[in-house]
Design an enzyme around this catalytic site. Structure first.
Site, PDB file in Angstrom:
ATOM      1  N   CYS A 125       0.650  -0.108   2.687  1.00  0.00           N
ATOM      2  CA  CYS A 125      -0.153  -1.396   2.326  1.00  0.00           C
ATOM      3  C   CYS A 125      -1.755  -0.953   2.534  1.00  0.00           C
ATOM      4  CB  CYS A 125       0.141  -2.593   2.736  1.00  0.00           C
ATOM      5  SG  CYS A 125       1.856  -3.122   2.254  1.00  0.00           S
ATOM      6  N   ASN A 132       6.359   2.187  -2.484  1.00  0.00           N
ATOM      7  CA  ASN A 132       5.514   0.970  -2.705  1.00  0.00           C
ATOM      8  C   ASN A 132       4.999   1.018  -3.908  1.00  0.00           C
ATOM      9  OD1 ASN A 132       4.503  -1.533  -1.823  1.00  0.00           O
ATOM     10  ND2 ASN A 132       4.194  -0.582   0.376  1.00  0.00           N
TER      11      ASN A 132
END
Length: 822
Positions: free
Chosen positions: A560, A630
């Site tokens: 992230c 992701n």
């Protein structure tokens, strides 16, 4: 009436808004849920769509031809506020046609429970009630005075409205459920049936009688009752109706009679005493009658049928009604009587019941008339639609079941029926030593950030959930709103989603409490915590606390934008292979130090030069698996009025994490690369929507598949479609379990230099499927090798000398399998 093919059905299904409390569902008397079966079409689960329709309505195919859908489901469709209603009935017809064409489903034949039920009449209500009770184990016998099953569906509805093979298929399905038919059996005494051991009796004989016109001359030669006329015409009897036919009435039967007479070559005039808008007939059928050449006169009342022994015409009177609507009784006469010539008069002013059983009035809720005797359908409530009769038959079956199940010492079974067997496939799978009841997992995202939402997901059937990423109590989570934006392409609004969402606002103290609650309430579900730390102590402390709380697995968010442990400020942790391996080691050491030693999974990013380098370092550090991969950092678009990128947060924007169907190809690449080069277990995420995506992920090497965007778009209940579709696929392909799919595609993936080139391939166009849209010609002319020209009637012609087989034409063609590269 449109008959869909695969492409048009998929296009129409994609228009459905998938409303939550879908009004189309509430409009259906038989309780078919259009949203759910349409979603199964969209998701490629045709067998599941068949099962869903049959479970609600055993005569789904017949209703798909004759149901007045604009008065029920289509008439309630929300899409009408945007453009036009979804063609629900056409999609239902397509599903039922698929069922007949493929014949792959196996009928349930339940064991008998010892209770006998008699059904009098094999029309829609009788067949519906019989089938519902049969699948629950009742010994059901249908007594039908005719020699065929189906009631008016079989006897009188014209073939151009309801093909014979459709109703025959459905009555045979009821027989396959174990229902016994007694043809030529007119029951006149319910008590006699009780003496034969029938504990419940359902009277559903319909309306076979006809109302009289109550005018002079209606017994002349050439006067037909509408039902008799339709039955004889359907049998193929030679009916001398002459050149001019009058049909008196304005209902569905009147329309059928008029259209049949018109198709027999007669000039047909319908006479209706009220206005056209007051006609009870279904509006589209009225339009079809006009198309067949039927003429209609309104506000005319028959006075007498003229002629000697044979019909020569009818004397009529024009009227003006004292009010609007079908229930106004009084009218004024307008002008003198007049006569119209005719060779035949068809009386279609309504049907009556032939109640030889002398039954009492039924209870309006239970449909019960006396001990063990029930009534329903048109017999009980007057002329209506087939689907309304089916709905009543279903309800009577429920009441009979509730009554008789008590006598068996069983709890009433309700109506959770199954007409077709579910695929006998075990969907469970093992990942990192943990057993999942199916491969479907909720990803760490908004759908897993609230306890009640997680409960709802588990109740819906998801095997596991990754709680939204949490961190230590000291971590500041500063969310900005709006945080979501999307990509719309050619009217599809959720081709991709972008978000600037950070980790959860709920810190570890809240999450560990939630884990304990979830494991207590759902001990067989897999609870996975997602964590993010700022330093070694944070990572290891998070692992210990969550292991104490009872998680089954820990996922570490290495990818992230918030992670700032990399060589550069703001760099994702997983962009540095060595650092990713180091932190993975910290996490795994903490997990091994705990008595439970739960598996740890590292969630990585495709924003690297070589994702396999990262995965290899993580594997070397002892991690159990990776989550690949992701979201994709993206700029989601520009508002051309303000030039501010999306999302607009008080005049500023930033890069979003893009998810959804648009990133699935990249996800497949990442999973396959890691599978081939690293060999570490993978939980796949990034773009899956339906069961076909799951198969693709697993064929590339994933063991479980995580969902996020699809859940936000369609809701938790899509897991039903995932389970149904995957189970049917495994059964059809001969696989015994989902793990048989893992890596099936890997042997076929190679480098460009290793691709074989044995022979020339060219485009082959199927002339019968081609719709002459010219798209292949445009693509080849302006983006290929100018190998496709247009011949007569815009027919595409391939110059095989110029064609190199690039396949551009195949993928712009709107018709499935119209163009092949061979």
């Amino acid at each position: 009436m449109k008959n869909h093919n695969y492409d048009s059905a998929l296009t129409e299904a994609s228009r459905c808004l998938m409303c939550h409390d879908a009004p189309c569902h509430s409009g259906c008397p038989s309780k078919v849920n259009p949203k759910l079966f349409i979603r199964k079409i969209k998701f490629g689960d045709m067998a599941g769509a068949v099962r869903l329709l049959r479970n609600a309505n055993v005569l789904s195919a017949s209703c798909a031809y004759i149901c007045p859908c604009m008065n029920t489901c289509c008439g309630e469709c929300t899409s009408e506020k945007l453009d036009r209603p979804i063609d629900i009935i056409g999609l239902q017809r397509y599903v039922m046609s698929w069922e007949r064409d493929h014949g792959v489903l196996e009928t349930v034949i339940p064991e008998k429970n010892g209770k006998k039920v008699a059904i009098i009449g094999s029309g829609p209500a009788g067949l519906a009630c019989a089938s519902k009770l049969a699948v629950k184990g009742y010994d059901v016998h249908i007594f039908e005075r005719e020699q065929v099953a189906g009631g008016q569906l079989k006897l009188s509805i014209p073939d151009f409205r309801l093909p014979q093979e459709v109703i025959d298929f459905e009555t045979n399905l009821v027989k396959k459920l174990g229902v016994t038919f007694h043809f030529g059996s007119a029951v006149k005494d319910t008590e006699a049936l009780k003496k034969e051991g029938f504990e419940s009796i359902f009277v559903a004989t319909g309306l076979m009688g006809s109302r009289n016109l109550n005018i002079d001359g209606e017994n002349k030669q050439g006067v037909y009752q509408a039902l008799d006329f339709l039955i004889r015409a359907k049998k193929g009897e030679s009916l001398n109706i002459g050149k001019r036919v009058l049909v008196v009435g304005g209902g569905d039967t009147a329309i059928d009679a008029a259209r049949v007479a018109a198709k027999m070559g007669a000039q047909v005039l319908m006479l209706y005493r009220r206005t056209q808008k007051d006609m009870p007939a279904y509006r589209p059928d009225i339009e079809e009658a006009f198309s067949d050449g039927v003429e209609m006169w309104f506000r005319v009342v028959p006075v007498a049928i003229t002629g000697e022994a044979n019909v020569s015409g009818m004397r009529l009177q024009r009227v003006s009604w004292k009010g609007e609507g079908r229930y106004v009784k009084d009218y004024d006469v307008e002008g003198p009587e007049f006569e119209v010539q005719a060779d035949t008069v068809i009386n279609a002013v309504g049907q009556t019941k032939d109640d030889v059983l002398n039954l009492d009035k039924a209870d309006p809720i239970t449909f019960k008339v006396s001990d063990g005797v029930y009534v329903g359908g048109d017999f009980a409530h007057g002329a209506s639609t087939a689907v309304a009769a089916i709905g009543q038959g279903n309800m009577v079956a429920e009441h009979i079941d509730q009554s008789l199940a008590q006598g068996l010492g069983l709890k009433a079974q309700g109506l959770k029926n199954r007409y077709y067997k579910e695929p006998d496939v075990d969907l469970s799978i093992e990942f990192c030593g943990v057993t999942f009841e199916n491969p479907f997992v909720l990803a760490a995202a908004p759908p897993t950030d609230e306890l009640e939402m997680l409960r709802n997901g588990f109740k819906a059937g998801w095997a596991g959930a990754v709680l939204k990423t949490t961190s230590t109590e000291e971590t500041v989570v500063d969310l900005k709103y709006p945080m979501m934006t999307g990509i719309s392409h050619e009217g599809k609004r959720v081709s991709a989603l972008g978000n600037i969402d950070l980790i959860s606002e709920y810190h570890i103290d809240v999450v560990e409490k939630r884990v304990k609650i979830l494991k207590e309430e759902f001990p067989n579900k897999v609870v996975i915590a997602s964590i993010m730390g700022g330093k070694k102590e944070d990572w290891q402390n998070l692992v210990k606390r969550l292991s104490d709380a009872g998680v089954d697995m820990i996922e570490c968010s290495f990818s992230c934008p918030q992670g700032s442990l990399g060589a550069k400020p703001g760099q994702m942790l997983a962009q540095d292979p060595k650092l990713a391996g180091q932190v993975a080691g910290w996490v795994k050491d903490a997990a091994k130090a705990h008595p439970r030693n739960v598996p740890v999974v590292m969630k990585i990013t495709p924003h690297v030069t070589d994702i396999c380098d990262v995965a290899q370092e993580i594997k070397n550090a002892g991690a159990d698996a990776v989550c690949a991969s992701n979201t994709i950092q993206s700029l989601m678009g520009i508002d051309l009025d303000t030039f501010i990128p999306n999302p607009n947060v008080n005049g500023k924007s930033t890069y979003s994490g893009m998810s959804g169907p648009a990133i699935k190809p990249l996800t497949l690449k990442v999973i396959s690369e890691i599978s081939k080069k690293v060999g570490i277990p993978i939980t796949g995420t990034g773009g899956p929507v339906d069961w076909r995506d799951v198969v693709e992920f697993m064929a590339c090497g994933a063991t479980t598949v995580q969902f996020c965007t699809a859940v936000m778009h369609y809701g938790y209940d899509i897991v039903d479609d995932l389970k149904s579709g995957l189970a049917q696929f495994l059964k059809d392909k001969g696989f015994k379990k989902p793990s048989d799919l893992i890596g099936k595609s890997l042997p076929y993936i190679t480098g460009h230099d290793e691709l074989p080139y044995d022979k020339k391939v060219v485009s082959k166009i199927d002339d019968e499927k081609c719709i002459q849209c010219d798209l292949c010609h445009i693509a080849c002319r302006d983006g290929g090798h100018m190998a496709i020209s247009l011949g007569d009637n815009r027919k595409p012609i391939v110059d095989e000398e110029k064609c190199v087989g690039c396949a551009m034409c195949k993928y712009v063609c709107p018709v499935s399998n119209c163009i092949e590269i061979k």
